[in-house]
Enzyme design. Structure first.
Site, PDB file in Angstrom:
ATOM      1  NE  ARG A  15      -1.933  -1.641   3.586  1.00 37.92           N
ATOM      2  CZ  ARG A  15      -2.330  -1.788   4.850  1.00 37.92           C
ATOM      3  NH1 ARG A  15      -3.539  -1.420   5.200  1.00 37.92           N
ATOM      4  NH2 ARG A  15      -1.525  -2.305   5.752  1.00 37.92           N
ATOM      5  CE  LYS A  74       1.768  -2.697   8.871  1.00 37.28           C
ATOM      6  NZ  LYS A  74       0.543  -3.200   9.562  1.00 37.28           N
ATOM      7  CE1 TYR A  93      -4.712   2.077  10.330  1.00 35.34           C
ATOM      8  CE2 TYR A  93      -3.689   1.614   8.215  1.00 35.34           C
ATOM      9  CZ  TYR A  93      -4.815   1.844   8.976  1.00 35.34           C
ATOM     10  OH  TYR A  93      -6.053   1.842   8.389  1.00 35.34           O
ATOM     11  CG  HIS A  95      -0.923  -1.169  15.351  1.00 36.16           C
ATOM     12  ND1 HIS A  95      -2.153  -1.337  15.973  1.00 36.16           N
ATOM     13  CD2 HIS A  95      -1.206  -1.012  14.035  1.00 36.16           C
ATOM     14  CE1 HIS A  95      -3.119  -1.301  15.078  1.00 36.16           C
ATOM     15  NE2 HIS A  95      -2.584  -1.096  13.887  1.00 36.16           N
ATOM     16  CD  GLU A 117      -2.387   2.667  15.606  1.00 41.94           C
ATOM     17  OE1 GLU A 117      -2.264   3.053  14.431  1.00 41.94           O
ATOM     18  OE2 GLU A 117      -1.420   2.595  16.396  1.00 41.94           O
ATOM     19  CB  ALA A 267     -11.142 -11.837  15.772  1.00 41.98           C
ATOM     20  CG  ASP A 269      -6.458  -7.833  14.221  1.00 43.05           C
ATOM     21  OD1 ASP A 269      -7.423  -8.536  14.567  1.00 43.05           O
ATOM     22  OD2 ASP A 269      -6.601  -6.669  13.830  1.00 43.05           O
ATOM     23  CG  ASN A 299      -0.854  -8.595   6.459  1.00 45.84           C
ATOM     24  OD1 ASN A 299      -0.969  -9.819   6.456  1.00 45.84           O
ATOM     25  ND2 ASN A 299       0.044  -7.972   5.706  1.00 45.84           N
ATOM     26  CG  MET A 300      -7.189 -11.283   6.315  1.00 44.94           C
ATOM     27  SD  MET A 300      -8.818 -11.770   6.899  1.00 44.94           S
ATOM     28  CE  MET A 300      -9.659 -12.170   5.379  1.00 44.94           C
TER      29      MET A 300
HETATM   30  N1  LIG Z   1      -7.090  -9.970  10.064  1.00 48.46           N
HETATM   31  C1  LIG Z   1      -7.195  -8.775   9.536  1.00 48.46           C
HETATM   32  O1  LIG Z   1      -6.554  -8.454   8.531  1.00 48.46           O
HETATM   33  C2  LIG Z   1      -8.118  -7.771  10.136  1.00 48.46           C
HETATM   34  C3  LIG Z   1      -8.436  -6.590   9.433  1.00 48.46           C
HETATM   35  C4  LIG Z   1      -9.360  -5.703  10.022  1.00 48.46           C
HETATM   36  C5  LIG Z   1      -9.918  -5.995  11.282  1.00 48.46           C
HETATM   37  N2  LIG Z   1      -9.541  -7.152  11.921  1.00 48.46           N
HETATM   38  C6  LIG Z   1     -10.108  -7.540  13.236  1.00 48.46           C
HETATM   39  O2  LIG Z   1     -11.423  -8.034  13.108  1.00 48.46           O
HETATM   40  C7  LIG Z   1     -12.072  -7.953  14.382  1.00 48.46           C
HETATM   41  C8  LIG Z   1     -13.456  -7.356  14.236  1.00 48.46           C
HETATM   42  O3  LIG Z   1     -13.311  -5.974  13.881  1.00 48.46           O
HETATM   43  P1  LIG Z   1     -14.577  -5.025  13.634  1.00 48.46           P
HETATM   44  O4  LIG Z   1     -14.058  -3.765  13.041  1.00 48.46           O
HETATM   45  O5  LIG Z   1     -15.652  -5.775  12.945  1.00 48.46           O
HETATM   46  O6  LIG Z   1     -15.030  -4.731  15.136  1.00 48.46           O
HETATM   47  P2  LIG Z   1     -16.488  -4.196  15.567  1.00 48.46           P
HETATM   48  O7  LIG Z   1     -16.307  -3.613  16.920  1.00 48.46           O
HETATM   49  O8  LIG Z   1     -17.097  -3.380  14.486  1.00 48.46           O
HETATM   50  O9  LIG Z   1     -17.364  -5.543  15.687  1.00 48.46           O
HETATM   51  C9  LIG Z   1     -17.157  -6.532  16.643  1.00 48.46           C
HETATM   52  C10 LIG Z   1     -18.500  -7.126  17.002  1.00 48.46           C
HETATM   53  O10 LIG Z   1     -18.276  -8.288  17.812  1.00 48.46           O
HETATM   54  C11 LIG Z   1     -19.374  -8.346  18.698  1.00 48.46           C
HETATM   55  N3  LIG Z   1     -19.062  -9.282  19.782  1.00 48.46           N
HETATM   56  C12 LIG Z   1     -18.248  -9.105  20.850  1.00 48.46           C
HETATM   57  N4  LIG Z   1     -18.226 -10.238  21.599  1.00 48.46           N
HETATM   58  C13 LIG Z   1     -19.023 -11.127  20.979  1.00 48.46           C
HETATM   59  C14 LIG Z   1     -19.412 -12.462  21.250  1.00 48.46           C
HETATM   60  N5  LIG Z   1     -18.983 -13.113  22.341  1.00 48.46           N
HETATM   61  N6  LIG Z   1     -20.252 -13.090  20.372  1.00 48.46           N
HETATM   62  C15 LIG Z   1     -20.708 -12.449  19.270  1.00 48.46           C
HETATM   63  N7  LIG Z   1     -20.386 -11.179  18.979  1.00 48.46           N
HETATM   64  C16 LIG Z   1     -19.565 -10.534  19.817  1.00 48.46           C
HETATM   65  C17 LIG Z   1     -19.577  -6.900  19.128  1.00 48.46           C
HETATM   66  O11 LIG Z   1     -20.853  -6.687  19.711  1.00 48.46           O
HETATM   67  C18 LIG Z   1     -19.389  -6.179  17.810  1.00 48.46           C
HETATM   68  O12 LIG Z   1     -20.613  -5.972  17.125  1.00 48.46           O
HETATM   69  C19 LIG Z   1     -11.123  -7.119  15.245  1.00 48.46           C
HETATM   70  O13 LIG Z   1     -10.359  -7.984  16.048  1.00 48.46           O
HETATM   71  C20 LIG Z   1     -10.257  -6.424  14.235  1.00 48.46           C
HETATM   72  O14 LIG Z   1      -9.012  -6.034  14.779  1.00 48.46           O
HETATM   73  C21 LIG Z   1      -8.666  -8.020  11.374  1.00 48.46           C
END
Ligand SMILES: NC(=O)c1ccc[n+]([C@@H]2O[C@H](COP(=O)([O-])OP(=O)(O)OC[C@H]3O[C@@H](n4cnc5c(N)ncnc54)[C@H](O)[C@@H]3O)[C@@H](O)[C@H]2O)c1
Length: 374
Positions: A15, A74, A93, A95, A117, A267, A269, A299-300
């Site tokens: 990026r 980054k 970003y 972190h 962030e 999730a 991360d 980092n999808m």
């Molecule tokens: N791997 C990647 O590349 C990447 C990229 C972006 C975000 N993420 C991660 O994805 C995750 C979700 O991010 P987001 O932006 O959607 O967050 P968000 O806060 O918008 O959504 C999270 C949701 O999870 C719900 N929740 C919490 N505990 C729960 C449970 N026990 N059962 C069911 N639902 C529950 C919350 O109510 C909320 O609606 C985060 O950990 C974020 O860091 C990863």
């Protein structure tokens, strides 16, 4: 103001922090834009596109050395630490709660570091993280569908089925930004989608916008246990802000899941929502535990830099314009969202959670500003 755009040198980072369209907006407002040679190549932006937008193409030394405001994607990595200096504002970003050497390098250099962030609205939303969640969510069913194919080791089921053949079942754990976007794409691919959420308010919202096209259920350990048995693809999208992801899928549950089904744990991360999740990379994205294929790429959005770069610039540009217009201090005083983004300034650490994480001294931003540090 002189705004620099550095080329990312972290492995597998394609990026860039500003598109040519963004560069043109800044140039039109009277700012000077310096772009490092080949900074945009990974996102399919040639140097000429920036030049046509009115930017100058410069060397790595000049972009770091001559800019007032330096844009990156980054966090700086060790070979970049030598470029950090007082008088420069870095917007990227960061972190740093998980990176003590960088925290020290930023403090020691006297640089003003604003982290994407931690830019936060009054309502607690994180506008510069949201687009990456949208992208990761939209990628999740795509990655899952791919690994469900037989030659990839999957069950051999098509998400959408065909006329007369049932579609695959997709279970989305968490209906936030990632979960909603994952559900929309899975629906578009023709799958049968269930979302488990624990916020009733959020479920009401999802009910309104998805109007009966998905099954929405209250998340509980019993419900996870029941729903996961029938899923061909499970997408982990839960988040508890500031905490590790709750482990909704214990190792014992894997044995109850369909053989060669896929778990895409977005999730990851935050530690992942399965006990067996551990971070993977785009080079080697999956591994199998108890017959369940785990996709845990941390980092999808890095897989789709053309989309990610544009989505990032769409949300950062307004802040960049404000920083350029008012100067760093003016913008930070004017806009509390940006103020919350400031992690270090003139040798002071101004983000409490980072100070706590490293056991370092914390200076509230107002105190740092009142002391006339800048
Ligand atoms: N791997 C990647 O590349 C990447 C990229 C972006 C975000 N993420 C991660 O994805 C995750 C979700 O991010 P987001 O932006 O959607 O967050 P968000 O806060 O918008 O959504 C999270 C949701 O999870 C719900 N929740 C919490 N505990 C729960 C449970 N026990 N059962 C069911 N639902 C529950 C919350 O109510 C909320 O609606 C985060 O950990 C974020 O860091 C990863």
């Amino acid at each position: 103001m002189r705004i620099g755009v550095a080329k990312e040198i972290k492995p597998q980072e394609y990026r860039v922090a500003l598109t040519p369209a963004g560069a043109r907006e800044l140039v039109q407002k009277g700012h000077e834009v310096l772009v490092e040679t080949n900074a945009g190549l990974g996102s399919a932006f040639a140097d000429e596109a920036y030049e046509r937008a009115g930017a100058a193409i410069v060397s790595v030394e000049d972009v770091w050395g001559n800019a007032d405001l330096l844009l990156k994607v980054k966090e700086p990595i060790a070979p970049e630490y030598g470029h950090l200096r007082e008088g420069l504002t870095l917007f990227t970003y960061l972190h740093i709660a998980a990176d003590e050497p960088l925290t020290r390098a930023l403090i020691d250099s006297g640089i003003t570091a604003i982290a994407y962030e931690t830019v936060e609205t009054d309502r607690g939303a994180l506008p510069l993280l949201a687009p990456m969640s949208e992208i990761a969510g939209r990628l999740a069913p795509q990655a899952g569908a791919d690994h469900l194919e037989k030659p990839k080791g999957g069950r051999g089921i098509l998400l959408g089925g065909v006329a007369g053949v049932a579609p695959a079942r997709v279970l989305v754990l968490g209906g936030g930004m990632v979960g909603y976007n994952a559900a929309v794409i899975a629906l578009g691919m023709g799958a049968q989608v269930t979302i488990l959420e624990r916020s009733v308010e959020r479920m009401r919202y999802l009910e309104q916008i998805l109007s009966g096209r998905v099954q929405l259920l209250m998340s509980s350990s019993l419900q996870v246990e029941e729903s996961i048995k029938g899923a061909d693809l499970t997408i982990g999208a839960v988040l508890i802000p500031g905490a590790l992801a709750p482990k909704l899928i214990g190792r014992d549950l894997l044995g109850t899941m369909k053989e060669n089904s896929v778990l895409v744990d977005v999730a990851i991360d935050q530690g992942g929502c399965a006990e067996t999740s551990k971070p993977t990379t785009h080079d080697d994205p999956v591994y199998t535990v108890d017959g369940v294929i785990h996709y845990c790429v941390a980092n999808m959005p890095g897989a789709v830099p053309i989309t990610s770069t544009r989505a990032l610039t769409n949300v950062t540009l307004a802040y960049v314009e404000q920083l350029a217009e008012l100067g760093t201090m003016g913008a930070v005083r004017e806009n509390p969202e940006l103020a919350r983004g400031v992690n270090t300034i003139a040798g002071k650490l101004t983000y409490e959670a980072v100070a706590e994480a490293h056991g370092m001294d914390y200076t509230p931003l107002d105190d740092a500003l009142a002391a006339g540090v800048a």
